[in-house]
Design a protein around this motif. Structure first.
Motif, short mmCIF file in Angstrom:
data_model
loop_
_atom_site.label_atom_id
_atom_site.label_comp_id
_atom_site.label_asym_id
_atom_site.label_seq_id
_atom_site.Cartn_x
_atom_site.Cartn_y
_atom_site.Cartn_z
N VAL A 1 -0.99 11.29 9.00
CA VAL A 1 0.32 11.18 8.37
C VAL A 1 0.60 9.74 7.99
O VAL A 1 1.02 9.43 6.86
CB VAL A 1 1.41 11.73 9.30
CG1 VAL A 1 2.78 11.32 8.82
CG2 VAL A 1 1.30 13.23 9.41
N MET A 2 0.33 8.85 8.93
CA MET A 2 0.60 7.44 8.65
C MET A 2 -0.29 6.93 7.52
O MET A 2 0.16 6.15 6.66
CB MET A 2 0.38 6.59 9.91
CG MET A 2 1.49 6.74 10.94
SD MET A 2 3.13 6.60 10.23
CE MET A 2 3.10 4.90 9.70
N ALA A 3 -1.52 7.34 7.56
CA ALA A 3 -2.43 6.93 6.49
C ALA A 3 -1.88 7.39 5.14
O ALA A 3 -1.88 6.63 4.16
CB ALA A 3 -3.81 7.51 6.72
N ALA A 4 -1.39 8.61 5.12
CA ALA A 4 -0.84 9.14 3.87
C ALA A 4 0.36 8.31 3.43
O ALA A 4 0.50 7.97 2.25
CB ALA A 4 -0.45 10.60 4.06
N VAL A 5 1.20 7.99 4.39
CA VAL A 5 2.38 7.18 4.06
C VAL A 5 1.95 5.85 3.46
O VAL A 5 2.45 5.42 2.41
CB VAL A 5 3.23 6.95 5.33
CG1 VAL A 5 4.31 5.91 5.05
CG2 VAL A 5 3.84 8.24 5.79
N ILE A 6 1.00 5.23 4.12
CA ILE A 6 0.56 3.92 3.64
C ILE A 6 -0.05 4.01 2.25
O ILE A 6 0.25 3.20 1.37
CB ILE A 6 -0.44 3.31 4.64
CG1 ILE A 6 0.29 2.97 5.94
CG2 ILE A 6 -1.09 2.06 4.07
CD1 ILE A 6 -0.64 2.64 7.07
N LEU B 1 0.57 6.18 0.00
CA LEU B 1 1.64 6.39 -0.96
C LEU B 1 2.35 5.09 -1.26
O LEU B 1 2.62 4.75 -2.42
CB LEU B 1 2.64 7.43 -0.43
CG LEU B 1 2.23 8.88 -0.52
CD1 LEU B 1 3.32 9.77 0.05
CD2 LEU B 1 1.96 9.25 -1.97
N VAL B 2 2.64 4.36 -0.21
CA VAL B 2 3.37 3.11 -0.39
C VAL B 2 2.55 2.14 -1.23
O VAL B 2 3.05 1.53 -2.18
CB VAL B 2 3.70 2.52 0.99
CG1 VAL B 2 4.13 1.07 0.85
CG2 VAL B 2 4.79 3.33 1.67
N LEU B 3 1.29 2.02 -0.86
CA LEU B 3 0.44 1.10 -1.60
C LEU B 3 0.35 1.49 -3.06
O LEU B 3 0.48 0.67 -3.97
CB LEU B 3 -0.97 1.11 -0.99
CG LEU B 3 -1.23 0.17 0.18
CD1 LEU B 3 -2.63 0.38 0.70
CD2 LEU B 3 -1.02 -1.27 -0.27
#
Lengths: 167, 461, 494, 632
Positions: free
Chosen positions: D616-621, D623-625
């Motif tokens: 999940v965190m990887a996905a968030v990052i 997306l943010v990037l």
């Protein structure tokens, strides 16, 4: 950084918070970890003080440092039968560390890339009375919802810990 | 006084929740009393919500406003909760204690209803938690079942992570605009920080809706949970979740360039992952979990267009999705969770089998059922916004989804094994009535899409 | 008058509801309900035919808002083409009911499905709003799926799902097309076919007609079916029960070609003309390919199924030509194929009911043992291969005339299609040769001839086959005025 | 004069009446078609009389039409017309038809399905009469096709046997090959003229030579199928598997002549296109020769007559090829009478000796006196001996060849005439001369004799109508050129003499000849390899093609569909496996061994939920990037 916040105490406190958090993660003894958590929470309350939010600092101390950390320690001590049980294997995941690092860097760049922050902080932080007034007038609804959330947690806890008299 | 009337539906829900919790001490005794009280309360909330109607009055400062979108969502939530509790009342003893289940469902519904009217980040977050918190308990409602507890724990931990991410994003938003009111958020001038804040904020909502790649909790949680819990968790809170997403994206989308691209990416990922993974599932709960991911993908596609019609379509579709998916879970709860359990449903319970067919067809998007008009409206909005290929993909996937949904149909209708009828002495008519209401709603929401749209269409004007 | 079409379309729904509510021990009454209602339905269609003004125009119109927010209307109406198809649908529906008289496997549900199917079939041909059209279009899928899946043969599960997914996949592209038409239809977005035609004339779809046409083409082509999207058809036909085969071949396939005539041509004339050579090419391939593959079949039903592919190729050829003769021919083939292939399937059904085989190798000498069945089967075969004087000739001939006349279709394609007529004779006669003629085989040697009930339901088909074949105008006087409208639209664009 | 419609409609009604009846009733009512035919005959006589009174000519004296269809608002008419040609054809068809009907009553009376036979015969008559009355190519084509059906049904009348079944399908398909051409010709007419009416197509439209060539060649192709012209002649010999009277009517007198009629009708078009005339001439010549050659080697009496028919039809095409419709039609008429007579005679013979093989016949002269007389008259007519009708008509063809300057064809035609006389003599000697092989043979019933005698009479006298015939059709006519008459008579006589020499006197050992020239005999025996070639090139190839396409259908197209389904399942299974294995871990495995808290803790430590969280965190990052890069 807004110049209103003295630089040195801020960095000290931040170091304490991050250090405490890291130690919480990396302590092999769970009791030690709980104490490091306590340290980090106290440091956060110091940050609140630095921002002249006395009430929040107080709440932070009472609830997190006082209640949550102590409760955690109680649970740990009650469930441990031997001293050796407190030692846990460490989950040293490179992936997790990497994610955290990247996330931190990205956020830092984003935040650092923009200064000063636009919204003016109130010149003087509201006092406790003011805070209370706000909480029970303008913020009454969130307050009540929060109490419902707690009620739900309570019902859930009772359900899970209770015996099923029907079965 | 007027303002308390405006939140009367929620108050009624809360009151009936409390009443249900203490149903044991009421003079009327019985296992199902709590559920009956809850059903009546939720029905009353529905009636009041419709009677009060939309208004432009803002309550509690700028916290809460029940525009017609909110009215639609809260009415739908209350109505679905009422049907759910009706079914629970009919099926009470077979699913364990109804008292706690009723209370939790009512409280979650109350949270969801408030959430649909929330116009403040703090309230949004709290109501979201109120709507989700009971779900953890419901997922793990069967205390003796490890898988249920495991699912609940998984759900809880993941949900907490995404909630915290959301909170983090909200903190930035507050920091940037100095207010938590949705109407006051100004992030335009903050470049990448504004983007990050926006993305972090919607991640929480996306995770609650089980959009890919934040969906990991849902298959495990659903497959571990008792089906009656899934019936509620997978459907009712999603409506308010979509409304909240509409609100946040409505405010942030125009300001944050690229947010719609994020939505689009998540939408396509959800459609692809959901539709692929749903194939070959033998457990209907898991199948529905993955197909739920796919449906959220369709919803997000509509929102990604960033148009008003897209928002209306998404909310419409949330309801059109919730009704049949809840009803399918009713049947699953009564018959058993695997495809094999569905074998020979036609000969055992023909009406349930036909109802099941209608629900599945609605999910596929076959006209003139609710799902069709939802998709029609959503996808035309998305197409209007220029998302041609994603829409074509979505349509193609809708057709393909018939492949796995019809696995259920084949079991139910063509299954050769006429299993011995499980004795369910505790079931009574109320459960059938609940399914019938869902059936009626699935058909009528399609045939009478006009009135529903006029309620919704007013919302964003 | 305005309730007439609504009644015709939804009357079978009433039958479905009644059949669904019949208690288990009264399920045998379902056929009576269905037959009565369908007889009434056919009567109403007859009334409509009798009162229809053959000078043209859309008649018996009902037009009320349905979902006003997005301009969806409940808009029904019939022009000559609609009427011809509606009549075919109703008649075959009634015949399908009577032909299912001995259905004893959950008859209640069976007739519910048959009646629901009827609603969809009737509705498709008179819907003048695209969403409404789509609703009816899809409504057909589900009952047909169940008719195959629950009352079908050995591989029914595979065949039914293939049918369902194939056609559903096609139709979602059509839905994309419908939505796109709506979005591009100008300031007053509309799903109304007539208004879309006007919008198209005003240039609303210029530049994207090709894409829109592609979407509709995929939807319709699967249904027709045009080569190479046809492989669901043989499977579905072989597994389906007789009545379902009759309706599938008789009515369902026509929905695709009807869609071309009603929607794709008038609304997207530019693309239709641009695509015409390609459609004609596919049509010609379908004709020759279907005929050739039919020739290789060992199962009578499969043979007829492939012959459908071939015949529907003539419809597409006529449509591609864009000429009055071609379109008249296309509709004539549609009607004729409905009558004749329906008859063929009924006859094969009778044979199968008696011998429990459809293998050509096991059947022979029908006319020695059961001259009436054999004779009617041969009659239907001749009608199918396009013998003048029977309905099959009219459409195929006009289709050839039209395609030669058309500037859009290369002449050599017409020539190949004409060769296809000959190939039709080859497989049909080959079938007649082995099934109808010769000494009675073992499977055939003890069966009994046609019953009065069976005569009753094949007789109308035979009669109409001859009527249309001898006096073409009995059909074309309804169809031609409507066709002229489409030809005018096509002629207007360059 | 609407009563003209009754001429084709009467037999049609007879068919409509008989066809739906049960077999027994139908058999009992077998006289109905004969009565209907009598009515038609009366009508034909009346029609002829009317045309006669009007003096003939090439203009129709009656025409009526009605709109069978409306195409694009324009009526598509079909109609009937009565002109000199039609009147004569009507007469020919009804007379021969009547004879055959009556004859059949005797010939077929023992057959169990006689009712069906008469019904189809009746339908055929209706179609043929409709064809000759048609005033447009469309109606002509429709009747043309219906005749094909009847031909098919009658050839395959004894369908329980293999040969008739195969022959019927072959006949239908081969003629259909020609019909493809006809149909395309119609399409061109419609696209160019917009009408099918004779008047409009032939006189009312200015054809370009190229288009005229195309249409006439296509029409010719159609005619070649129906009239069994090389190379589409292969069906006719096989068609002899049907009942002999049906062969007499359909495969000798009327239907096969329809091609000639068609070309004669379309003659104005052919005249615009000289190419088509030449082709017609060539085809006719080839057919005349080939038919005659093959007729000389057949042993089956009906096959001899069949090849003779082919040859004579070729003759008619030769006439048409010279542009002389009159000569072609006249030969059509005379041929119709004498060839049907020959077939009827053959029928009696076959009935009597129960074989069609001439080698098992012989000496029937004394046993079947009436038949022998009638048959001989027919044979002489066919051979072209004065004063029998064949002489006159053949003579006219030769004249038109000579005057047209087609000397090569003229020579070949003479050779064909020689062969004709030769093989007929061969047949005569084989069948009627010599010792009687089956003495129990008895003469036929009277209802079979009378039609033959009638036809013989006609064959004897009808030739004298030759000069009148042309005038009647609106052309110049006259008595034949004496030189030509002598010449052709000489050829015919020499053929007869040669036949007598070989088969009557048996001066030549035919078996020895066969042994001496095996290859040549092989070519004859295999009928110039037409059937073999077709079987190999078309039938087998098509069989293989259709099998190949079917395999393609199931394996490739359907395989692609199923393959797509399987691939989908595989991908879907893969993505589910990804979820299940990589992300999900073993849900089942761990739980059962330890208590649930232990299992939970261990599993938490094993990183299950953490994996989720990291993803999940990887996905968030990501997306943010991504959004940051895109937004920047």
């Amino acid at each position: 950084m807004p110049s209103a916040i003295p630089a040195l105490p801020f960095y000290l406190l931040v170091t304490a918070i991050i250090g405490g958090a890291l130690m919480t993660i990396f302590s092999r003894n769970v009791v030690h970890a709980a104490f490091w958590l306590l340290e980090a929470m106290v440091a956060v309350s110091g940050l609140f003080l630095l921002l002249s939010a006395e009430f929040l600092a107080l709440v932070q101390l009472l609830v997190y440092a006082g209640a949550v950390a102590v409760l955690t320690l109680f649970v740990i001590m009650l469930t441990l039968r031997r001293r050796e049980d407190a030692i846990r294997p460490l989950d040293t995941s490179v992936a997790a560390a990497g994610l955290a690092a990247v996330f931190g860097i990205v956020t830092a760049i984003a935040v650092g890339g923009f200064s000063p922050l636009p919204a003016r902080m109130p010149a003087a932080a509201p006092g406790i009375a003011q805070f209370g007034g706000e909480l029970f007038t303008r913020w009454a609804l969130p307050f009540e919802v929060a109490s419902v959330v707690l009620l739900i947690a309570l019902v859930g806890a009772v359900w899970w810990s209770g015996e099923d008299e029907d079965q | 006084m007027r303002s308390y009337l405006l939140i009367a539906p929620e108050l009624v829900m809360l009151a009936s929740a409390l009443l249900a919790m203490f149903a044991d001490v009421l003079p009327v005794r019985g296992r199902r009393v709590a559920a009956w009280i809850g059903a009546a309360g939720a029905a009353a909330a529905l009636v009041i919500a419709l009677a009060v109607g939309p208004g432009s009055v803002t309550l509690f400062g700028s916290m809460l406003r029940f525009d017609s979108l909110a009215v639609f969502a809260r009415a739908a939530t209350a109505g679905l909760t009422s049907v759910y509790l009706l079914w629970l009342a009919g099926n009470g003893a077979s699913v364990g204690r109804t008292r706690e289940a009723t209370t939790l469902a009512l409280l979650a519904a109350m949270g969801a209803m408030l959430m649909s009217g929330a116009r403040d980040l703090v309230l949004l977050f709290l109501t979201m938690e109120a709507a989700t918190m009971p779900a953890y308990v419901l997922i793990g409602f069967d205390r003796g079942d490890e898988r249920g507890l495991e699912g609940a724990l998984k759900y809880f931990l993941l949900s907490m992570v995404t909630s915290l991410v959301m909170l983090y994003g909200m903190a930035f938003l507050f920091g940037m605009s100095g207010t938590t009111s949705l109407d006051g958020l100004r992030v335009t001038a903050f470049g990448s920080l504004g983007l990050i804040a926006a993305v972090l904020t919607i991640v929480g909502l996306l995770a609650k809706l089980a959009a890919a790649p934040f969906h990991y909790w849902s298959p495990d949680a659903y497959a571990g949970a008792p089906a009656f819990s899934v019936a509620f968790v997978s459907s009712v809170p999603k409506i308010a979740g979509v409304v909240a997403l509409v609100r946040v994206v409505g405010v942030l989308g125009p300001q944050v360039r690229g947010l719609t691209d994020v939505m689009l990416t998540v939408a396509v990922a959800s459609m692809v992952i959901g539709n692929f993974a749903a194939f070959g599932q033998k457990d209907v709960r898991r199948l529905m979990a993955y197909s739920g991911v796919a449906h959220v993908g369709y919803l997000l596609l509509a929102l990604a267009g960033g148009t008003e019609a897209g928002s209306i379509g998404a909310v419409l579709y949330a309801v059109a999705y919730a009704v049949p998916s809840m009803a399918i879970m009713f049947v699953v709860a009564e018959e058993g969770p695997t495809l094999d359990d569905m074998d020979g449903l036609l000969s055992r319970r023909p009406l349930a089998a036909w109802a099941m067919l209608v629900f599945l067809l609605s999910l596929v998007g076959v006209p003139p059922l609710a799902g069709f008009f939802g998709k029609l409206y959503m996808f035309s909005a998305a197409l209007d916004a220029g998302l041609v290929w994603p829409v074509v993909l979505a349509f193609a996937f809708s057709a393909v989804s018939a492949g796995y949904y019809f696995g259920i149909v084949r079991s139910a209708f063509l299954g050769q094994r006429p299993r011995a009828v499980r004795v369910r002495s505790t079931r009574n008519r109320a459960a059938d009535v609940a399914i019938a209401i869902c059936l009626l709603a699935t058909v009528l929401l399609g045939l009478l899409a006009g009135p529903m749209l006029s309620v919704l269409g007013y919302a964003l004007r | 008058m305005s309730y007439l079409l609504t009644t015709i379309v939804f009357l079978p729904l009433a039958a479905a509801v009644i059949c669904a509510m019949l208690p288990k021990d009264l399920a045998g009454a379902a056929k009576w309900v269905a037959a009565t209602v369908m007889a009434f339905d056919v009567t109403l269609v007859g009334w409509l035919l009798a009162t229809f003004d053959v000078r043209g125009g859309v008649q018996a119109v009902v037009d009320i808002p349905w979902v006003p927010q997005i301009a969806i209307r409940y808009h029904l109406g019939a022009d000559g083409i609609s009427l011809a198809m509606l009549a075919l649908s109703a008649l075959l529906g009634l015949i399908a009911v009577v032909a299912s008289w001995k259905m004893d496997k959950s008859p209640g549900t069976y007739f519910v499905m048959l009646m629901l199917l009827q609603v969809g079939m009737n509705g498709v041909f008179v819907a003048l709003d695209l969403v409404l059209f789509y609703v009816f279009w899809e409504l057909v899928l589900v009952p047909m799926y169940f008719l195959i899946a629950m009352w079908g043969g050995e591989r029914r599960s595979y065949a039914s799902l293939k049918f369902f997914l194939y056609t559903l996949a096609g139709s979602v592209f059509m839905l994309v097309g419908i939505i796109a038409l709506y979005l591009y239809s100008g300031p007053n977005n509309t799903f109304d076919i007539a208004e879309l035609v006007r919008a198209s004339a005003g240039g609303a779809f210029n530049g994207i007609q090709g894409w829109l046409f592609l979407a509709f083409f995929l939807g319709f082509a699967v249904k027709v079916p045009i080569w190479p999207l046809h492989t669901w058809l043989p499977d579905a036909h072989v597994e389906a029960p007789t009545a379902a085969s009759v309706l599938l071949a008789g009515v369902l396939l026509k929905m695709g070609t009807y869609g071309f005539i009603r929607i794709a041509l008038p609304i997207l004339p530019v693309a239709a003309k641009a695509w015409a050579p390609w459609i004609a090419a596919l049509a010609v391939i379908s004709i020759v390919y279907g005929a050739s593959v039919a020739f290789a079949q060992t199962d009578v039903k499969k043979l007829i199924a492939y012959s459908s592919v071939s015949h529907m190729g003539f419809v597409m050829l006529g449509i591609a030509s864009g000429t009055a003769a071609g379109l008249d021919g296309a509709v004539a083939v549609m009607v004729s194929h409905g009558l004749v292939t329906g008859l063929l399937f009924l006859m094969v059904g009778m044979v199968y009911e008696r011998t429990h085989t459809r293998q050509i190798a096991e059947l022979s000498g029908l006319s020695s043992q059961v001259p009436a069945i054999g004779g009617i089967l041969a009659f239907a075969s001749f009608a199918s291969l396009g013998l003048p004087g029977l309905s099959g000739f009219v459409g195929e001939f006009l289709s050839l005339l039209g395609s030669w006349q058309s500037t859009l279709v290369p002449h050599w394609m017409t020539v190949v299609a004409a060769v296809g007529v000959m190939l039709a004779a080859a497989y049909m006669l080959w079938m007649v040769q082995r099934v109808v003629l010769g000494e009675a085989s073992e499977a055939v040697s003890r069966i009994s001839d046609i019953t009065a009930r069976e005569v009753a339901y094949v007789l109308p088909l035979i009669g109409l086959t001859v009527l249309v074949g001898v006096y073409w105008n009995s059909l074309l006087r309804f169809v031609d005025p409507a066709v002229q409208g489409i030809v005018t639209i096509l002629a207007r664009v360059v | 004069m609407t009563w003209l419609l009754a001429i084709p409609l009467l037999p049609a009604l007879a068919f409509a009446l008989l066809a739906p009846l049960p077999r027994v009733t139908r058999n009992a009512l077998r006289w109905v078609p004969a009565v209907a035919m009598a009515g038609s005959l009366a009508g034909a006589l009346a029609a002829f009389a009317m045309v006669l009174r009007s003096g003939g000519g090439d203009q129709p004296i009656y025409h009526t039409s009605f709109a069978i269809a409306t195409i694009g608002g324009k009526a598509l008419d079909v109609g009937i017309q009565l002109d000199a040609v039609a009147a004569i054809m009507l007469l020919v068809v009804t007379i021969v038809g009547m004879c055959v009907q009556v004859y059949s009553l005797g010939y077929m009376h023992r057959d169990g399905r006689v009712g069906w036979y008469f019904a189809v015969l009746s339908l055929f008559s209706a179609a043929m009469l409709g064809l000759v009355l048609a005033s447009d190519f469309l109606l002509l084509y429709m009747c043309w096709e219906v005749m094909g059906l009847c031909s098919y049904l009658l050839i395959g009348f004894w369908h329980t046997q293999e040969a008739p079944r195969m022959a019927s399908i072959k006949a239908f398909l081969t003629t259909r090959v020609g019909d493809v051409g006809f149909a395309i010709a119609l399409a061109i007419m419609y696209a160019s003229v917009g009408s099918f009416g004779f008047a409009a197509v032939l006189h009312g439209y200015s054809w370009t030579p190229a288009l005229a060539t195309a249409v006439s060649l296509l029409l010719l192709f159609g005619a070649m199928g129906k009239s069994a012209q090389v190379p589409l002649h292969v069906w006719l010999p096989d068609a002899m598997a049907g009942p002999t009277p049906a062969s007499a009517l359909i495969h000798a007198a009327t239907m096969v002549a329809a091609g000639v009629y068609l070309v004669a009708r379309a003659m104005p078009l052919f005249e615009i296109s000289q190419v088509a005339l030449t082709v017609t001439l060539v085809v006719g010549t080839g057919t005349a020769l080939l038919g005659a050659l093959l007729a000389t080697v057949q042993h089956d009496i009906k096959k001899v007559l069949a090849y003779s028919t082919i040859s004579q039809l070729g003759y008619m095409f030769i006439a048409l090829g010279t542009g002389s419709a009159v000569a072609g039609l006249f030969h059509l008429m005379t041929h119709a009478f004498f060839k049907s007579l020959l077939f009827l005679g053959a029928g009696v013979i076959i009935h009597a000796v129960h074989t069609q093989d001439m080698r098992e016949m012989g000496g029937l002269r004394k046993l079947l006196p009436w038949t022998t007389a009638a048959f001989t008259a027919g044979a002489l007519a066919l051979a072209g001996v004065f004063p029998f009708s064949g002489f006159w008509s053949k003579d006219e063809i030769l004249v038109s060849l000579w005057s047209g300057g087609h000397y090569v064809v003229f020579a070949l035609a003479l050779f064909a005439a020689f062969l004709t006389a030769f093989y007929m003599t061969r047949l005569w000697f084989r069948v009627f001369a010599g010792p009687a092989q089956k003495p129990e043979v008895r003469e036929a019933h009277v209802e079979m004799i009378v039609p033959m005698v009638l036809l013989a009479g006609i064959s004897l006298v009808v030739g004298f109508a030759s000069p009148f015939f042309a005038t009647f059709l609106g052309e110049h006519g006259g008595w034949p050129d004496i030189m030509m008459a002598v010449g052709s008579s000489a050829v015919a006589t020499s053929g007869i003499v040669a036949g007598w020499w070989v088969f009557g006197k048996k001066a030549v050992d035919t078996e020895a000849l066969k042994a001496r020239f095996p290859h040549l005999y092989g070519i004859f025996d295999n009928k110039f390899y037409f059937d073999r070639t077709y079987e190999f090139v078309f039938v087998n190839a098509y069989n293989r093609l259709s099998d190949a396409l079917w395999t393609f259908d199931t394996k490739v197209i359907d395989g692609a569909v199923d393959g797509f389904g399987h691939a989908w399942s595989a991908v879907a299974g893969g993505s589910w496996t990804f979820d299940a294995k990589v992300i999900d871990g073993a849900v089942m495995g761990l739980a059962s061994t330890v208590t649930w808290i232990g299992a939970r803790v261990r599993r938490l430590q094993a990183g299950r939920v953490q994996t989720y969280q990291r993803l999940v965190m990887a996905a968030v990052i990501l997306l943010v990037l991504w959004i940051a890069l895109k937004g920047a």
